[in-house]
Design a protein around this motif. Structure first.
Motif, short mmCIF file in Angstrom:
data_model
loop_
_atom_site.label_atom_id
_atom_site.label_comp_id
_atom_site.label_asym_id
_atom_site.label_seq_id
_atom_site.Cartn_x
_atom_site.Cartn_y
_atom_site.Cartn_z
N LEU A 1 0.81 -1.35 0.34
CA LEU A 1 -0.23 0.19 0.12
C LEU A 1 0.43 1.37 -0.11
O LEU A 1 0.73 2.35 0.02
CB LEU A 1 -0.94 -0.09 1.30
N GLY A 2 2.41 1.53 0.47
CA GLY A 2 3.37 1.99 0.31
C GLY A 2 2.81 2.72 1.35
O GLY A 2 3.62 4.15 1.91
N ILE A 3 2.64 2.12 2.54
CA ILE A 3 3.17 3.11 3.90
C ILE A 3 4.26 2.77 4.26
O ILE A 3 4.91 2.27 4.16
CB ILE A 3 2.19 1.82 4.76
N PRO A 4 4.77 4.67 5.02
CA PRO A 4 6.46 4.62 4.59
C PRO A 4 6.48 2.88 5.80
O PRO A 4 8.10 3.34 5.53
CB PRO A 4 6.72 6.28 5.11
N VAL B 1 3.43 1.23 14.43
CA VAL B 1 3.14 2.34 13.37
C VAL B 1 2.15 2.18 12.98
O VAL B 1 1.09 3.00 12.62
CB VAL B 1 4.64 2.14 12.72
N VAL B 2 1.79 0.72 12.38
CA VAL B 2 0.95 0.70 11.09
C VAL B 2 -0.83 0.69 12.21
O VAL B 2 -1.98 1.28 12.24
CB VAL B 2 1.29 -0.50 10.53
N VAL B 3 -0.80 0.67 13.38
CA VAL B 3 -2.37 0.12 13.80
C VAL B 3 -2.37 1.43 14.13
O VAL B 3 -3.54 1.57 14.27
CB VAL B 3 -1.45 -1.02 15.46
N GLU B 4 -1.13 1.87 14.78
CA GLU B 4 -1.29 3.64 16.05
C GLU B 4 -1.76 4.25 14.24
O GLU B 4 -3.17 5.22 14.15
CB GLU B 4 -0.27 4.09 16.08
N GLU B 5 -1.31 4.34 13.32
CA GLU B 5 -1.57 5.14 12.13
C GLU B 5 -3.03 4.60 10.89
O GLU B 5 -4.34 5.46 10.98
CB GLU B 5 -1.20 4.87 10.61
N LEU B 6 -3.33 2.99 11.07
CA LEU B 6 -4.37 3.31 10.84
C LEU B 6 -6.08 3.34 11.57
O LEU B 6 -7.54 3.31 11.19
CB LEU B 6 -4.31 1.62 10.24
N LEU C 1 -5.31 -7.80 15.86
CA LEU C 1 -4.64 -7.60 14.43
C LEU C 1 -5.42 -8.59 13.33
O LEU C 1 -5.45 -7.60 12.17
CB LEU C 1 -3.12 -8.99 14.13
N VAL C 2 -6.44 -8.01 14.25
CA VAL C 2 -7.81 -8.55 13.00
C VAL C 2 -8.45 -7.44 12.25
O VAL C 2 -9.04 -7.53 11.60
CB VAL C 2 -9.12 -10.36 14.34
N ASP C 3 -8.73 -6.76 13.36
CA ASP C 3 -9.25 -5.30 13.65
C ASP C 3 -7.90 -4.63 12.18
O ASP C 3 -8.68 -3.95 11.32
CB ASP C 3 -9.61 -4.40 14.94
N LEU C 4 -6.71 -5.13 12.63
CA LEU C 4 -5.62 -4.45 11.87
C LEU C 4 -5.85 -4.73 9.63
O LEU C 4 -6.36 -4.08 8.84
CB LEU C 4 -4.47 -4.78 12.35
N ARG C 5 -6.18 -6.01 10.30
CA ARG C 5 -6.09 -6.88 8.47
C ARG C 5 -7.11 -6.22 8.17
O ARG C 5 -7.08 -6.54 6.49
CB ARG C 5 -6.52 -8.59 8.78
N ASP C 6 -8.46 -6.40 8.70
CA ASP C 6 -9.80 -5.39 8.17
C ASP C 6 -9.57 -3.94 7.45
O ASP C 6 -9.70 -3.97 6.51
CB ASP C 6 -11.38 -5.34 8.91
N SER C 7 -8.97 -3.91 8.17
CA SER C 7 -8.50 -1.94 7.59
C SER C 7 -7.81 -1.79 6.34
O SER C 7 -8.50 -1.30 5.41
CB SER C 7 -8.17 -1.43 8.73
N ILE C 8 -6.84 -2.84 6.63
CA ILE C 8 -5.43 -3.22 5.56
C ILE C 8 -6.20 -4.11 4.25
O ILE C 8 -5.92 -3.23 2.92
CB ILE C 8 -4.46 -4.49 5.97
N ASP C 9 -6.92 -5.18 4.58
CA ASP C 9 -7.67 -5.51 3.54
C ASP C 9 -8.82 -4.25 2.65
O ASP C 9 -9.04 -4.19 1.68
CB ASP C 9 -9.23 -6.10 3.95
N GLN C 10 -9.52 -4.12 3.49
CA GLN C 10 -10.63 -2.36 2.98
C GLN C 10 -9.52 -1.66 1.65
O GLN C 10 -9.52 -1.34 0.90
CB GLN C 10 -10.49 -2.10 3.38
N LYS D 1 -5.26 -3.99 -5.39
CA LYS D 1 -4.32 -4.46 -4.98
C LYS D 1 -4.66 -6.05 -4.33
O LYS D 1 -3.63 -6.71 -3.43
CB LYS D 1 -3.12 -3.70 -4.00
N SER D 2 -6.22 -6.43 -4.31
CA SER D 2 -6.16 -7.01 -3.39
C SER D 2 -5.89 -8.09 -4.60
O SER D 2 -5.25 -9.32 -3.72
CB SER D 2 -7.67 -7.56 -3.19
N GLY D 3 -5.21 -8.55 -5.55
CA GLY D 3 -4.94 -9.49 -6.02
C GLY D 3 -3.47 -9.54 -6.12
O GLY D 3 -2.73 -10.71 -5.81
N ILE D 4 -2.86 -8.49 -5.39
CA ILE D 4 -1.98 -8.21 -6.37
C ILE D 4 -1.16 -9.16 -4.13
O ILE D 4 -0.43 -9.77 -4.26
CB ILE D 4 -0.79 -7.38 -6.26
#
Length: 403
Positions: free
Chosen positions: A115-118, A124-129, A163-172, A179-182
């Motif tokens: 996704l290009g998250i720096p 960091v990802v949990v805090e951002e998303l 992690l599961v909440d994070l997964r759902d946010s990232i999946d969206q 990029k889901s197929g990628i």
């Protein structure tokens, strides 16, 4: 949100409690968040000393792998479910060692890269998303410690509970970015990859070895490394905690003529440097007398560093520079790190030895041989073919003009 450090967490240590947990996890719903804690830097082995799992409608489970043993019963009921991990390649090996082997994963760290998250560390990802601050002060702890402090267990539990909440946010976000197929291809590649790499001449990874001159000195460095590795494995201690790399290199360079002089070598330090002096001296004597002398540089398929290509293979140098710029621009268009679009090693190898015919089909076939996924080939094969054709038509600078 309640302070997680105030909650008490129980570690599952018996087979009875483990089998009860298997039933509970099997009765839960949706993906299963999984994490593992090792004792890197403290122990020789990379085994898991704590395995954490979370599943909705089941709860959080902290397992003590050395006490539980094998996890085959758990794997039987969850292997076909989606497992959510952060940086799966770091944990899959130690999970497989105890019988946990998923067939479907969602890697939140890898997805964040796509996704290009720096910055893609879990905190960091949990805090951002998710907007939740996740402290990471125990990430480098010695997880072989027993009993494990409650503050460590709280930290470990929170890693999977989010992690599961994070997964759902990232999946969206992946879906919105197309990029889901990628991501799925990348997840499948992680599962298929052999993660336990058996290196040829692992002693050559000794930090500072390139500063050693002389075949006998190199042989001594090899024998010292092998002696330290054997002791570290026997004691299950990280090798650097016995004698650091710098000390082995200093001893190999000095090649002291007597055991006394080895013991007097100021640079030869470490907690086992004197208590195991006979071991180190035997290694130096072996290096000094062996007929099995190492070559100066290890053979293999290692390419020369790109900075030397203009001298060693000027045509490849032109190809690499042209293709690298094209790949970089495509990565920017796709908003992802260039190394995720195509690894630098893959690009270097195809630039060094390209196909005879330069077209999209031959380049794509060569990329496939090198392990590139279908989406990577689709995104880069035409760019590389065009860059190579252009490079072939360009004059190759002479080494004198290049310098």
């Amino acid at each position: 949100m309640a302070d997680p450090t105030l909650a008490d967490h129980t570690v599952i240590e018996t087979r009875e409690d483990y089998l009860e947990a298997v039933k509970a996890i099997a009765a839960g719903q949706g993906p299963i968040a999984v994490d593992a804690e090792r004792a890197s830097g403290f122990r020789y082995s990379q085994r898991a000393y704590l395995i954490q799992m979370f599943r909705r409608d089941a709860g959080t489970f902290l397992f003590d792998p050395p006490a539980v043993g094998r996890f085959d019963e758990l794997n039987d009921v969850i292997a076909g479910e989606e497992w959510v991990l952060h940086a799966a390649s770091q944990d899959l090996t130690c999970l497989r060692e105890v019988g946990l082997d998923p067939t479907r994963i969602f890697d939140t760290e890898l997805a964040a890269r796509l996704l290009g998250i720096p910055r893609v560390g879990l905190g960091v990802v949990v805090e951002e998303l998710l907007g939740i601050h996740l402290a990471k002060e125990h990430s480098a702890a010695d997880w072989s410690t027993r009993p494990l402090p409650q503050s460590w267990l709280s930290y470990a539990a929170l890693d999977v509970e989010l992690l599961v909440d994070l997964r759902d946010s990232i999946d969206q976000l992946l879906s919105e970015a197309g990029k889901s197929g990628i991501a799925q291809q990348e997840f499948d590649a992680v599962l298929a990859k052999e993660l336990r790499v058996v290196r040829q001449d692992p002693w050559r990874r000794l930090s500072g070895i390139h500063s050693i001159r002389g075949i006998r000195n190199l042989a001594a460095a090899r024998e010292l490394w092998l002696a330290r590795d054997a002791l570290a494995q026997e004691l299950d201690v990280s090798p650097g905690r016995l004698v650091p790399d710098a000390s082995l290199v200093a001893a190999a360079k000095a090649l002291p003529p007597t055991k006394r002089e080895l013991g007097a070598l100021r640079e030869f330090t470490g907690r086992a440097s004197r208590s195991e002096i006979d071991r180190w001296w035997a290694a130096i004597e072996t290096g000094r007398t062996t007929d099995d002398l190492p070559v100066v540089r290890s053979n293999g398929d290692t390419l020369p560093p790109p900075r030397s290509w203009s001298d060693k293979n000027p045509e490849a140098d032109v190809r690499l520079k042209a293709a690298r710029q094209a790949i970089l621009e495509r990565a920017e268009e796709l908003t992802m790190p260039v190394e995720n679009l195509l690894t630098p090693d893959t690009l270097r190898r195809i630039a060094w030895t390209p196909p005879e015919e330069l077209d999209v089909q031959t380049i794509s076939a060569r990329l496939e041989e090198l392990g590139a996924r279908p989406w990577q080939r689709e995104a880069t094969a035409e760019l590389i073919a065009e860059a190579f054709v252009e490079a072939r038509q360009s004059p190759v600078p002479s080494p004198e003009s290049a310098s």
